[in-house]
Scaffold this active site. Structure first.
Site, PDB file in Angstrom:
ATOM      1  N   ASP A  65      12.260  99.824 149.055  1.00  0.00           N
ATOM      2  CA  ASP A  65      11.680  99.168 150.233  1.00  0.00           C
ATOM      3  C   ASP A  65      12.640  98.951 151.406  1.00  0.00           C
ATOM      4  O   ASP A  65      12.694  97.852 151.990  1.00  0.00           O
ATOM      5  CB  ASP A  65      11.051  97.819 149.825  1.00  0.00           C
ATOM      6  N   LYS A 109       3.564 101.606 147.043  1.00  0.00           N
ATOM      7  CA  LYS A 109       3.091 100.614 146.061  1.00  0.00           C
ATOM      8  C   LYS A 109       2.509  99.408 146.783  1.00  0.00           C
ATOM      9  O   LYS A 109       2.868  99.148 147.929  1.00  0.00           O
ATOM     10  CB  LYS A 109       4.248 100.196 145.142  1.00  0.00           C
ATOM     11  N   CYS A 163      11.343  92.676 144.999  1.00  0.00           N
ATOM     12  CA  CYS A 163      11.009  94.016 144.499  1.00  0.00           C
ATOM     13  C   CYS A 163      12.157  94.685 143.741  1.00  0.00           C
ATOM     14  O   CYS A 163      11.932  95.374 142.748  1.00  0.00           O
ATOM     15  CB  CYS A 163      10.512  94.894 145.641  1.00  0.00           C
TER      16      CYS A 163
END
Ligand code: VGL
Ligand code: ZN
Length: 287
Positions: A20, A159, A204
């Protein structure tokens, strides 16, 4: 006397997961520099580009590089702006969060997953990483690796696309309702070692590393190539990862580390082969 070739005896396969590294976490709506820990996501870009993605090294040691992207529909259940339309679980929420209008950014509430009628905890975030917008794009300064040398695959994994459940880990949705297919991808390349860094360390990156370890991969967290949301949670995540057997390393140790594990593997294979050979020698020549 050693009379066999130890070249290419190591079959250890390595994966790199870059989690990310997106505009919204760096300078957009969920910029880490505006979160409680006040860390700057931009700091990791030169570390990833110059230390981890060095052409000569990453194309000799990694089999796959995965760039993950948080990728939410506008109506996503994690956005505070959507809370009045969410499947809010009125029974489970504690008193000061008893109704959707009480909830503030970073509060954790309980929502329902309608498909399974299960209640789950959800942190409420500002709108971020909306699919196909600038905020969800990888930061333009982040180097994108090419599939050369040992790198068989460069993947972009989206995701968090399901409106009704968040997805912190690159392997599973939250509560493990749905798999992302990453494990199958890594297993198709016989990956054993997984190196992880990115944003946000306590969200994450943390969940990705814990799932990687749970799946049995040797898991390495490159800690100086991560930034997080909340200082207390960052420290808690580091302790939990380390207690769970995840190795916490620095970016400038990655290749030293990989070549150590490769040569360790070569030595082990060499010793095994040596035993095999001497057994063979004994059988055929030493009667
Ligand atoms: C993340 C908060 C919300 C992350 C994603 O990538 O760590 N954090 N969604
Ligand atoms: Zn998100």
């Amino acid at each position: 006397m050693v009379f066999f070739n130890i070249m290419n005896v190591s079959n250890i396969k390595n994966a790199l997961l870059l989690v990310d590294v997106q505009n919204d976490f760096i300078s957009g709506s969920l910029a880490l520099k505006n979160c409680p820990a006040k860390e700057d996501g931009a700091d990791i870009i030169p570390i990833i580009n110059d230390e981890i993605l060095q052409d000569q090294l990453c194309s000799q040691f990694f089999s796959i590089i995965v760039y993950t992207q948080d990728w939410h529909p506008k109506s996503h259940c994690s956005f505070i702006d959507n809370i009045e339309h969410s499947h809010f679980d009125y029974q489970s929420n504690i008193v000061h969060l008893a109704k959707p209008t009480d909830v503030k950014v970073f509060d954790q509430v309980y929502l329902k997953y309608p498909l399974l009628n299960i209640t789950y905890p959800q942190i409420m975030w500002p709108k971020h990483c909306i699919d196909n917008t600038w905020g969800a794009e990888l930061c333009k300064d982040l180097k994108i690796a090419k599939p050369t040398g040992t790198i068989k695959d460069v993947q972009f994994l989206h995701k968090g696309c399901d409106r009704d459940i968040d997805c912190y880990s690159a392997f599973w949705s939250n509560e493990k309702f749905v798999s992302t297919g990453l494990k199958e991808k890594l297993d198709s390349l016989s990956i054993q070692n997984v190196y992880i860094c990115g944003l946000a360390l306590d969200i994450c990156v943390y969940h990705t590393a814990m799932d990687s370890k749970d799946f049995g991969y040797n898991t390495y967290l490159i800690v100086d190539a991560c930034r997080g949301v909340d200082t207390f949670k960052i420290n808690e995540a580091l302790v939990n990862m380390s207690d769970n057997g995840i190795s916490i390393i620095q970016a400038n140790q990655v290749y030293e580390h990989i070549s150590n594990t490769q040569s360790q593997d070569k030595i082990t294979n060499t010793q095994l082969k040596s035993q095999d050979k001497s057994r063979i020698r004994y059988k055929f020549f030493d009667r």
